[in-house]
Scaffold this active site. Structure first.
Site, mmCIF file in Angstrom:
data_model
loop_
_atom_site.group_PDB
_atom_site.id
_atom_site.type_symbol
_atom_site.label_atom_id
_atom_site.label_comp_id
_atom_site.label_asym_id
_atom_site.label_seq_id
_atom_site.Cartn_x
_atom_site.Cartn_y
_atom_site.Cartn_z
ATOM 1 N N HIS A 454 0.839 -1.208 0.000
ATOM 2 C CA HIS A 454 0.000 0.000 0.000
ATOM 3 C C HIS A 454 0.872 1.256 0.000
ATOM 4 C CE1 HIS A 454 -3.756 -2.272 0.831
ATOM 5 N NE2 HIS A 454 -2.911 -3.107 1.433
ATOM 6 N N ASP A 496 0.906 -6.064 5.121
ATOM 7 C CA ASP A 496 0.042 -7.049 4.467
ATOM 8 C C ASP A 496 -0.078 -6.773 2.971
ATOM 9 O OD1 ASP A 496 -1.435 -4.675 4.904
ATOM 10 O OD2 ASP A 496 -3.295 -5.761 4.548
ATOM 11 N N GLU A 497 -0.643 -7.724 2.262
ATOM 12 C CA GLU A 497 -1.007 -7.617 0.845
ATOM 13 C C GLU A 497 0.144 -7.109 -0.025
ATOM 14 O OE1 GLU A 497 -5.782 -7.128 0.721
ATOM 15 O OE2 GLU A 497 -4.682 -5.260 1.048
ATOM 16 N N VAL A 498 1.288 -7.753 0.121
ATOM 17 C CA VAL A 498 2.443 -7.385 -0.689
ATOM 18 C C VAL A 498 3.372 -8.597 -0.799
ATOM 19 C CG1 VAL A 498 3.791 -6.555 1.275
ATOM 20 C CG2 VAL A 498 4.258 -5.658 -1.016
ATOM 21 N N TRP A 538 -7.035 -10.106 10.098
ATOM 22 C CA TRP A 538 -8.023 -9.578 9.151
ATOM 23 C C TRP A 538 -8.635 -10.665 8.273
ATOM 24 C CZ3 TRP A 538 -7.354 -9.674 3.739
ATOM 25 C CH2 TRP A 538 -6.061 -10.014 3.278
#
Length: 853
Positions: A454, A496-498, A538
């Site tokens: 992000h 997260d998300e990487v 999450w």
């Protein structure tokens, strides 16, 4: 009040009769029977404009003597009292009152009748006639009949009135008995006005019959729940762990004294502001027994857990005492005090001992994607404080924009490096002001700098990937500046998300944070953060290591939730899969991730169920408990679980009425709507196929199951992780839902109707013109098809940069449904094809919302 004796007993006895066809007929009186003042007032009332939603106070001089709209702070309240009036006078002017179709009528009449020696039985019959007539002419009007007030001879005035205590008691008992059959709600205000001798309390009157100002304040306190449709006692939220109501009232209106122990200056100031708002011009610090006072005191109180936030609140007739182990506990007690003080007049006596089930009770806002002003953030923090949430998680950096001012690197917040809300960011002063605001409310301010994912805005500013060596040096400078400038207790580092290309990145970031004495938090699932980093869940089920500390945010993202669903889901949620917090499960956070752009910042609170969810999560995270698993359905088959929800929903709606009149609160009562479901019918892929419930208005098929609610989810897009109503949903099937709703009158009624509540984080397509959704769903009321709304951008391809306008029921004009007086039928058609989404932005959430109001 005292009129001439030309009003004869005969007039009062004529009035109670019903004519054929169950119609109520009122007697006709000559104008000469009524006083000049009566004529003045009655003719004045006729000339006043008709307004919708009126609340009418109807009666004699005791009603006439109050400034009701000022007393209640509500311009809907209209005074229709006439000094000297009797029940016959009310009957004579009743058609004008009924013609206004008021929302409510509060009637107090009869003491003047008794003073003229009219029998108690005749007075009761007249009042029953009044109520029956109103029920016939304006059935939607709620009628409240109040008991006749006590009287007292102590002042030697109004002798023909003050000697009627026996008759007054007889009338009141009969009115209470006749309430149900005569279509009114009886309110006993008599007893509260009595002294120890059963007569009118001399402190509330100066003539034994009429009231002084203090008497009207007491009257306001007694009527307040009826005027505003509230519970009889203040609806506290979160519900205290131990609550005992007691007899007596504390006169907050006459209190101007606060006694505070050492170290409680901030908390004393909060109480003093409450007193000033209520009219206290100066605050003293005297605990004299001769006047009411409020005391804040640090002492040892023993509770099962989290003693640092525990408190005891005791309210008696002459003092309020809040004791706690810490200032934070005192502050929590003050928030309960604020809720007890719902009418700004009096507090009901009680004894409360309270403590939280979880130590971490948070709310997260993403201001990286959509900027919010400091003012709007403070509004949300204030609501958090009132309901005892204690962590404000501030997600301030994103791909779209970096909104945290960094002195060493001003390029981060330049407009050209932002994709949305260009140039909008938070200065050092802004952050310090938010910290101060949170600190005064005992809320932990937790900033988040998302790393290394992000981070598109970071890359736009520096033209390097975050996981590079050069970026690492910049990030260490940023962490140092943030930690030294704001000295937070926690810093959330994202993670997260990487794809992690540099295995040393996150461990080094965590070490950098910790070297400043700050605790690191990271998302889980995420990257390889250090072992002592707090994980914020999450997605994954359950905790995997009891040596690690967790915060639960799984399925608590408000941007994905229908408003009605959000309350159901959060109310039944078991945080961290445990009933109370422990060394591993600290608590939870609800999160607002509004990925989609908005037209204005207020839409974030209108299009997401922020405030209903904050209150519901506050209840669950303070009370503990809940049910295993994640559900979007109200378990109406479980009597205990359903009763708990109903009681909670009533308190939730009381809070909405009290504290959210000017704030967005997309929630309405859904506990009374019971549906019968018919199906499944195999549609063979033809979602237009018609089946028996649609073809036969009597719906003769067997009921498959029943369910309760305004939003019903047959299959959630996260099935089977989140349970809907259907245990084993099948593709290419059609279900029908049927219910009946009651209407007091013929006419149109507002209704929330929807079939695919769009997530505010997906680029979901808008329904095609003339349709509710892409599945052929339909709704009929009394056999008439309800037309789908004309959406401004019907058929639009989803785009995160295209703000939502009217796509969902909670932020568009309600549908108008035509109802007849009596019972009305509602049939919902719910076909579905496949459950596989055409793309990630258009998941299949098989559901509907239907809720009249």
């Amino acid at each position: 009040m005292t009129g001439k004796r030309t009003f004869t007993t005969l007039c009062c006895l004529l009035v109670f009769r019903l004519i054929t066809a169950a119609q109520v007929q009122l007697p006709v009186y000559p104008d000469s029977l009524f006083s000049t003042y009566y004529q003045q007032r009655a003719t004045h009332f006729k000339t006043l404009p008709k307004t919708a939603g009126d609340i009418i106070f109807l009666g004699n001089s005791i009603t006439d003597g109050a400034e009701w709209s000022e007393l209640f702070g509500d311009c809907r309240i209209k005074n229709r009292g006439i000094s000297g009036d009797i029940s016959a006078g009310v009957i004579a002017r009743l058609p004008e009152v009924a013609d206004r179709k008021p929302e409510k009528i509060f009637l107090l009449i009869g003491v003047n009748d008794l003073s003229r020696n009219t029998s108690p039985d005749s007075v009761v019959k007249n009042i029953m006639l009044i109520s029956n007539y109103l029920h016939e002419k304006t059935p939607a009007t709620k009628v409240y009949v109040q008991s006749i007030l006590p009287v007292n001879k102590i002042y030697n005035k109004f002798g023909t009135h003050t000697g009627k205590s026996t008759q007054i008691n007889e009338v009141n008992q009969a009115l209470q008995t006749a309430a149900d059959k005569s279509h009114y709600t009886f309110i006993n205000i008599h007893d509260a006005f009595c002294g120890v001798d059963g007569l009118l309390n001399p402190e509330l009157t100066n003539d034994g019959l009429h009231l002084k100002g203090e008497g009207y304040l007491l009257w306001k306190h007694l009527l307040y729940p009826y005027v505003f449709d509230l519970g009889m006692k203040p609806s506290l939220m979160p519900l205290p762990q131990s609550l005992k109501w007691q007899s007596g009232l504390f006169p907050f209106y006459s209190c101007s004294s606060v006694i505070a122990g050492k170290g409680l200056v901030n908390e004393a100031n909060v109480v003093e502001e409450l007193l000033k708002v209520n009219g206290a011009y100066s605050i003293d610090h005297d605990s004299s027994a001769h006047k009411p006072y409020i005391e804040l005191k640090l002492t040892k109180i023993k509770v099962p857990q989290h003693a640092e936030e525990a408190y005891r609140l005791q309210v008696s007739e002459n003092h309020v005492t809040i004791t706690a182990n810490t200032a934070h506990g005192i502050f929590n007690g003050i928030q309960t005090l604020r809720q007890l003080l719902r009418d700004n007049v009096m507090l009901d006596a009680c004894d409360i001992t309270d403590w939280p089930a979880f130590s971490w009770r948070g709310y997260m806002v993403d201001v990286g994607r959509n900027y919010q002003s400091v003012e709007q953030l403070k509004q949300q923090i204030d609501i958090m404080a009132l309901y005892k949430l204690n962590v404000f998680h501030f997600h301030v950096t994103e791909d779209i924009a970096w909104r945290l001012a960094i002195k060493q690197y001003p390029e981060l917040t330049k407009p050209e490096n932002m994709l949305r809300d260009k140039g909008q960011f938070y200065s050092v002063d802004d952050i310090k002001e938010l910290q101060r605001f949170c600190r005064e409310r005992h809320i932990e301010f937790v900033p988040e700098i998302d790393m290394p994912g992000h981070s598109g805005a970071f890359k736009l500013a520096f033209h390097v990937d975050m996981q590079s060596d050069s970026a690492m040096r910049i990030l260490k400078d940023i962490i140092r500046e943030v930690c030294e400038t704001y000295r937070p207790a926690y810093l959330h580092i994202g993670g997260d998300e990487v794809k992690i290309s540099n295995a040393a990145f996150l461990p080094e970031i965590c070490r950098t944070v910790e070297q400043y004495g700050v605790k690191a938090i990271g998302w889980s699932p995420g990257g390889n953060v250090s072992a002592n980093t707090i994980r914020q869940l999450w997605m994954k089920e359950g905790t995997v290591n009891k040596k690690i500390k967790y915060i639960d945010s799984r399925h608590m993202y408000l941007n994905h939730m229908d408003p009605l669903e959000s309350v159901t889901t959060l109310f039944y949620r078991m945080i961290g899969d445990v009933p109370t917090g422990n060394d591993s499960v600290l608590g939870g956070e609800i999160c607002l991730w509004n990925d989609r752009a908005v037209n204005r910042q207020e839409d974030l609170l209108t299009m997401n169920p922020v405030y209903p969810a904050i209150l519901t999560f506050a209840e669950r995270s303070w009370q503990g408990g809940g049910r295993p698993g994640w559900t979007a359905a109200i378990p109406s088959g479980d009597t205990s679980a359903f009763d708990n929800f109903k009681a909670f929903e009533n308190r939730l709606l009381d809070q909405k009425q009290q504290h959210f009149k000017t704030l967005p609160f997309p929630y309405r009562k859904q506990q009374n709507l019971v549906w019968k479901f018919y199906g499944p019918y195999s549609n063979g892929g033809n979602q237009e196929a018609r089946f028996k419930p649609e073809l036969d208005s009597l719906v003769k098929d067997s009921v498959s199951f029943t369910a309760v609610g305004g939003t019903l989810i047959l299959r959630h897009w996260w099935y089977p992780l989140v349970n809907g109503l259907i245990t084993n949903p099948k593709e290419n099937t059609t279900w029908y839902a049927f219910t009946k709703i009651w209407s007091d009158t013929d006419g149109y009624k507002n209704c929330w109707i929807g079939f695919n509540n769009l997530s505010r984080s997906y680029a979901t397509d808008t329904a095609d013109p003339g349709t509710w959704d892409g599945r052929g769903s339909a709704v009929w009321v009394n056999g008439n098809l309800v037309k789908a709304p004309d959406l401004k951008f019907a058929g639009r391809k989803g785009n995160l940069e295209s703000p939502l306008i009217d796509e969902d029921y909670e932020y568009r004009d309600p549908v108008k449904i035509n109802l007849k007086k009596g019972w009305n039928t509602v049939l919902i058609k719910l076909p579905v094809g496949g459950f596989t989404a055409k793309d990630s932005n258009n998941p299949v959430k098989w559901m509907f919302t239907f809720l009249p109001f």
